[in-house]
Design an enzyme around this catalytic site. Structure first.
Site, mmCIF file in Angstrom:
data_model
loop_
_atom_site.group_PDB
_atom_site.id
_atom_site.type_symbol
_atom_site.label_atom_id
_atom_site.label_comp_id
_atom_site.label_asym_id
_atom_site.label_seq_id
_atom_site.Cartn_x
_atom_site.Cartn_y
_atom_site.Cartn_z
ATOM 1 N N SER A 168 0.779 -1.241 0.000
ATOM 2 C CA SER A 168 0.000 0.000 0.000
ATOM 3 C C SER A 168 0.811 1.292 0.000
ATOM 4 C CB SER A 168 -0.911 0.005 1.234
ATOM 5 O OG SER A 168 -0.136 0.135 2.419
ATOM 6 N N THR A 196 -8.554 2.588 -4.091
ATOM 7 C CA THR A 196 -8.017 3.903 -3.743
ATOM 8 C C THR A 196 -8.405 4.959 -4.775
ATOM 9 O OG1 THR A 196 -5.923 5.106 -3.560
ATOM 10 C CG2 THR A 196 -5.879 3.138 -4.911
ATOM 11 N N ASP A 197 -8.388 6.224 -4.335
ATOM 12 C CA ASP A 197 -8.617 7.327 -5.286
ATOM 13 C C ASP A 197 -7.411 7.547 -6.205
ATOM 14 O OD1 ASP A 197 -6.834 8.418 -3.423
ATOM 15 O OD2 ASP A 197 -8.069 10.164 -2.949
ATOM 16 N N GLU A 198 -6.254 6.943 -5.847
ATOM 17 C CA GLU A 198 -5.036 7.198 -6.633
ATOM 18 C C GLU A 198 -5.141 6.640 -8.048
ATOM 19 O OE1 GLU A 198 -1.255 6.741 -4.836
ATOM 20 O OE2 GLU A 198 -1.961 7.431 -2.890
ATOM 21 N N TYR A 236 2.329 1.647 -7.497
ATOM 22 C CA TYR A 236 1.244 1.285 -6.570
ATOM 23 C C TYR A 236 -0.118 1.517 -7.211
ATOM 24 C CZ TYR A 236 -2.306 2.036 -2.989
ATOM 25 O OH TYR A 236 -3.486 2.010 -2.278
ATOM 26 N N LYS A 250 -3.098 -1.158 -8.304
ATOM 27 C CA LYS A 250 -4.470 -1.120 -7.765
ATOM 28 C C LYS A 250 -5.471 -0.971 -8.929
ATOM 29 C CE LYS A 250 -5.773 -1.104 -4.027
ATOM 30 N NZ LYS A 250 -6.158 -2.213 -3.118
HETATM 31 P P1 NAD Z 1 -1.438 -1.812 5.057
HETATM 32 O O1 NAD Z 1 -0.206 -1.814 4.220
HETATM 33 O O2 NAD Z 1 -1.430 -1.159 6.382
HETATM 34 O O3 NAD Z 1 -1.949 -3.317 5.278
HETATM 35 C C1 NAD Z 1 -1.954 -4.269 4.269
HETATM 36 C C2 NAD Z 1 -2.182 -5.636 4.921
HETATM 37 O O4 NAD Z 1 -2.246 -6.614 3.867
HETATM 38 C C3 NAD Z 1 -1.063 -6.063 5.864
HETATM 39 O O5 NAD Z 1 -1.606 -6.618 7.041
HETATM 40 C C4 NAD Z 1 -0.293 -7.119 5.071
HETATM 41 O O6 NAD Z 1 0.326 -8.096 5.892
HETATM 42 C C5 NAD Z 1 -1.417 -7.718 4.236
HETATM 43 N N1 NAD Z 1 -0.926 -8.345 2.999
HETATM 44 C C6 NAD Z 1 -0.036 -7.828 2.107
HETATM 45 N N2 NAD Z 1 0.153 -8.698 1.098
HETATM 46 C C7 NAD Z 1 -0.635 -9.760 1.334
HETATM 47 C C8 NAD Z 1 -0.884 -10.982 0.651
HETATM 48 N N3 NAD Z 1 -0.264 -11.269 -0.497
HETATM 49 N N4 NAD Z 1 -1.774 -11.850 1.174
HETATM 50 C C9 NAD Z 1 -2.398 -11.575 2.348
HETATM 51 N N5 NAD Z 1 -2.181 -10.458 3.060
HETATM 52 C C10 NAD Z 1 -1.314 -9.549 2.550
HETATM 53 O O7 NAD Z 1 -2.547 -1.172 4.113
HETATM 54 P P2 NAD Z 1 -3.819 -0.266 4.489
HETATM 55 O O8 NAD Z 1 -3.397 1.150 4.525
HETATM 56 O O9 NAD Z 1 -4.517 -0.863 5.637
HETATM 57 O O10 NAD Z 1 -4.687 -0.460 3.163
HETATM 58 C C11 NAD Z 1 -5.617 -1.540 3.066
HETATM 59 C C12 NAD Z 1 -6.280 -1.465 1.693
HETATM 60 O O11 NAD Z 1 -6.926 -0.206 1.531
HETATM 61 C C13 NAD Z 1 -5.291 -1.577 0.531
HETATM 62 O O12 NAD Z 1 -5.893 -2.339 -0.481
HETATM 63 C C14 NAD Z 1 -5.093 -0.134 0.070
HETATM 64 O O13 NAD Z 1 -4.789 -0.084 -1.299
HETATM 65 C C15 NAD Z 1 -6.466 0.443 0.360
HETATM 66 N N6 NAD Z 1 -6.521 1.886 0.631
HETATM 67 C C16 NAD Z 1 -5.692 2.429 1.582
HETATM 68 C C17 NAD Z 1 -5.828 3.795 1.871
HETATM 69 C C18 NAD Z 1 -4.956 4.449 2.934
HETATM 70 O O14 NAD Z 1 -4.988 5.688 3.056
HETATM 71 N N7 NAD Z 1 -4.185 3.719 3.731
HETATM 72 C C19 NAD Z 1 -6.774 4.581 1.202
HETATM 73 C C20 NAD Z 1 -7.572 3.980 0.222
HETATM 74 C C21 NAD Z 1 -7.454 2.627 -0.035
HETATM 75 O O1 DAU Z 2 -5.157 8.389 -1.572
HETATM 76 C C1 DAU Z 2 -5.220 7.114 -0.993
HETATM 77 C C2 DAU Z 2 -3.819 6.598 -0.767
HETATM 78 O O2 DAU Z 2 -3.292 7.346 0.336
HETATM 79 C C3 DAU Z 2 -3.758 5.104 -0.468
HETATM 80 O O3 DAU Z 2 -4.208 4.407 -1.603
HETATM 81 C C4 DAU Z 2 -2.322 4.678 -0.121
HETATM 82 O O4 DAU Z 2 -2.312 3.305 0.250
HETATM 83 C C5 DAU Z 2 -1.856 5.517 1.046
HETATM 84 O O5 DAU Z 2 -0.527 5.206 1.358
HETATM 85 C C6 DAU Z 2 -1.980 7.007 0.718
HETATM 86 O O6 DAU Z 2 -1.035 7.391 -0.329
HETATM 87 P P1 DAU Z 2 -0.212 8.775 -0.261
HETATM 88 O O7 DAU Z 2 0.988 8.632 -1.094
HETATM 89 O O8 DAU Z 2 -1.099 9.943 -0.507
HETATM 90 O O9 DAU Z 2 0.128 8.762 1.337
HETATM 91 P P2 DAU Z 2 1.452 9.081 2.160
HETATM 92 O O10 DAU Z 2 1.060 9.030 3.591
HETATM 93 O O11 DAU Z 2 2.614 8.273 1.716
HETATM 94 O O12 DAU Z 2 1.736 10.596 1.758
HETATM 95 C C7 DAU Z 2 0.761 11.626 1.954
HETATM 96 C C8 DAU Z 2 1.330 12.909 1.360
HETATM 97 O O13 DAU Z 2 2.455 13.337 2.160
HETATM 98 C C9 DAU Z 2 1.864 12.754 -0.051
HETATM 99 O O14 DAU Z 2 1.613 13.945 -0.780
HETATM 100 C C10 DAU Z 2 3.364 12.566 0.140
HETATM 101 C C11 DAU Z 2 3.645 13.408 1.365
HETATM 102 N N1 DAU Z 2 4.765 12.939 2.209
HETATM 103 C C12 DAU Z 2 4.783 11.629 2.593
HETATM 104 C C13 DAU Z 2 5.796 11.131 3.389
HETATM 105 C C14 DAU Z 2 5.826 9.675 3.796
HETATM 106 C C15 DAU Z 2 5.741 13.825 2.638
HETATM 107 O O15 DAU Z 2 5.702 15.036 2.311
HETATM 108 N N2 DAU Z 2 6.752 13.343 3.436
HETATM 109 C C16 DAU Z 2 6.827 12.035 3.818
HETATM 110 O O16 DAU Z 2 7.813 11.664 4.513
#
Ligand code: NAD
Ligand code: DAU
Length: 355
Positions: free
Chosen positions: A83, A132-134, A158, A162
């Site tokens: 992720s 994700t919105d990405e 990434y 997705k």
């Molecule tokens: P995360 O990285 O915190 O957790 C991912 C989990 O998936 C972990 O527990 C990992 O062990 C497990 N995993 C990874 N590969 C695997 C595999 N092959 N089989 C089984 N388990 C596996 O991620 P998150 O931030 O909790 O995101 C969860 C979902 O939501 C993802 O699909 C991500 O794309 C989506 N998403 C995340 C965000 C965000 O802001 N974090 C926003 C929108 C969507």
């Molecule tokens: O939009 C949804 C996505 O949000 C999810 O699909 C992804 O799994 C999740 O990781 C997240 O992606 P981003 O790249 O937006 O999140 P991140 O927390 O890595 O970064 C948020 C913003 O902050 C981005 O513009 C990059 C910036 N950033 C990030 C880090 C880690 C910094 O400026 N400094 C940093 O050290």
């Protein structure tokens, strides 16, 4: 019962904890326990028979088929993914293996299971894919927020992986009739967020007296949503989402990154002042930008609001307060997740980013 994948990660663990707090329907939780998966997130369920944890890969078709046959879930919720955008830049292969190949194998096992169900349970079955919105790419400053009909324009390994999984999920509905629902959510924050991501990194670095690395000019915009609100949207989408549809999920809470940093610093200045009496703002350091960094994301969630009656309960101001409070109250969790592997990642990502 329901089968959740990736339920030891950030959003998955919040989802499982909320699910079992709100209902008695058991959860089978399939998670590979990569660096991002953490059993400790689920420690409160250790003695709870409603939670069955299985360590394994969504790409292991035989394992998934066995779990489906044994537990007969009415719903599969797919959180499992790699992720982190920065990790996808340093090492894209794991993203292809889990997000594309793994999602495909999971879909294939689910399709076979679903096709063999009696017709009433087959109709009620749902495959909920968490995306994700990405996948929509980057928005110009004044462009309208993403709707479900925006073109897919992923810009990082990434988001491309997705996007590929979203397309497979869509194809399994159109070709085989599998009752899928996809949610595309904006940036989450909240408890159990691994400190490789921006908000938890800011909190733990600030408290440790380390620099707060801001990529580029810090004016990139993200639309922040408290994780509990995302979990509530997924529950709605499972129960009342229309098969074959996609729903955007977002907090109507667009913030430039530098404003997020300032908010975190101000709250920490108030709740846990630095010993020298100076502000955490002094730890901000502008560093080399992320390659291909998307400038702005913003979600138009009106379809979800209109059709499923979902609205976020938290504003950014209330959600960030809850989040910082959680990190201050869970110093042990924070120190345990900062393992050697975590420190290696920090070196890989930040050592070459000169101020
Ligand atoms: P995360 O990285 O915190 O957790 C991912 C989990 O998936 C972990 O527990 C990992 O062990 C497990 N995993 C990874 N590969 C695997 C595999 N092959 N089989 C089984 N388990 C596996 O991620 P998150 O931030 O909790 O995101 C969860 C979902 O939501 C993802 O699909 C991500 O794309 C989506 N998403 C995340 C965000 C965000 O802001 N974090 C926003 C929108 C969507
Ligand atoms: O939009 C949804 C996505 O949000 C999810 O699909 C992804 O799994 C999740 O990781 C997240 O992606 P981003 O790249 O937006 O999140 P991140 O927390 O890595 O970064 C948020 C913003 O902050 C981005 O513009 C990059 C910036 N950033 C990030 C880090 C880690 C910094 O400026 N400094 C940093 O050290």
């Amino acid at each position: 019962m329901i089968l959740v994948t990736g339920g030891a990660g950030f959003i998955g663990a919040n989802f499982v904890l909320d699910w079992l707090a709100l209902s008695d329907e058991p959860v089978v939780n399939l998670d590979k326990l990569t660096y991002a998966g953490n059993r400790e997130n689920l420690a409160s369920l250790d003695a709870d028979a409603r939670h069955v944890f299985v360590q394994g890969d969504i790409g292991d078709g035989e394992l998934v088929a066995g779990l489906l046959a044994r537990h007969q879930p009415r719903v599969v919720v797919n959180f499992a993914a790699e992720s982190h955008v920065d990790r996808s830049i340093h090492g894209p292969e794991a993203f292809i293996m889990t997000n594309v190949v793994g999602s495909f194998r999971l879909l294939e096992a689910v399709r076979v299971y679903w096709a063999g169900l009696p017709s009433d349970t087959r109709d009620a079955f749902r495959f909920l894919h968490v995306s994700t919105d990405e996948v929509y790419g980057s928005l110009a400053p004044a462009a309208p927020a993403f709707t479900e009909s925006n073109r897919y324009e992923p810009n990082s390994p990434y988001s491309a992986s997705k996007a590929a999984s979203d397309h497979l999920v869509r194809a399994y509905h159109h070709t085989y009739g599998l009752p899928v629902v996809t949610t595309n959510c904006s940036n989450n924050y909240g408890p159990y967020h691994f400190p490789e991501k921006f908000i938890p990194l800011l909190i733990v670095n600030a408290l440790a007296g380390k620099r707060l690395p801001v990529y580029g000019d810090g004016l990139q915009v993200r639309d922040w949503l408290y994780v509990g609100d995302h979990c509530a949207a997924i529950r709605r989408a499972i129960e009342t989402g229309r098969p074959g549809e996609t729903y955007n999920v977002g907090g109507r809470s667009e913030k430039p990154n530098i404003d997020v940093v300032r908010t975190v610093c101000h709250l920490l200045d108030e709740w846990q002042p630095r010993r020298d009496g100076r502000s955490y703002l002094e730890q901000i350091e502008y560093v080399k930008d992320r390659p291909g960094h998307d400038r702005r994301y913003a979600i138009d969630a009106s379809k979800l609001e209109r059709e499923l009656g979902w609205w976020p309960a938290e504003t950014f101001e209330s959600g960030i307060r809850k989040t910082i409070r959680w990190y201050l109250d869970h110093a042990d969790w924070v120190s345990r997740v900062q393992s050697g592997a975590y420190r290696d990642w920090v070196h890989t990502n930040y050592a070459a980013r000169a101020a």
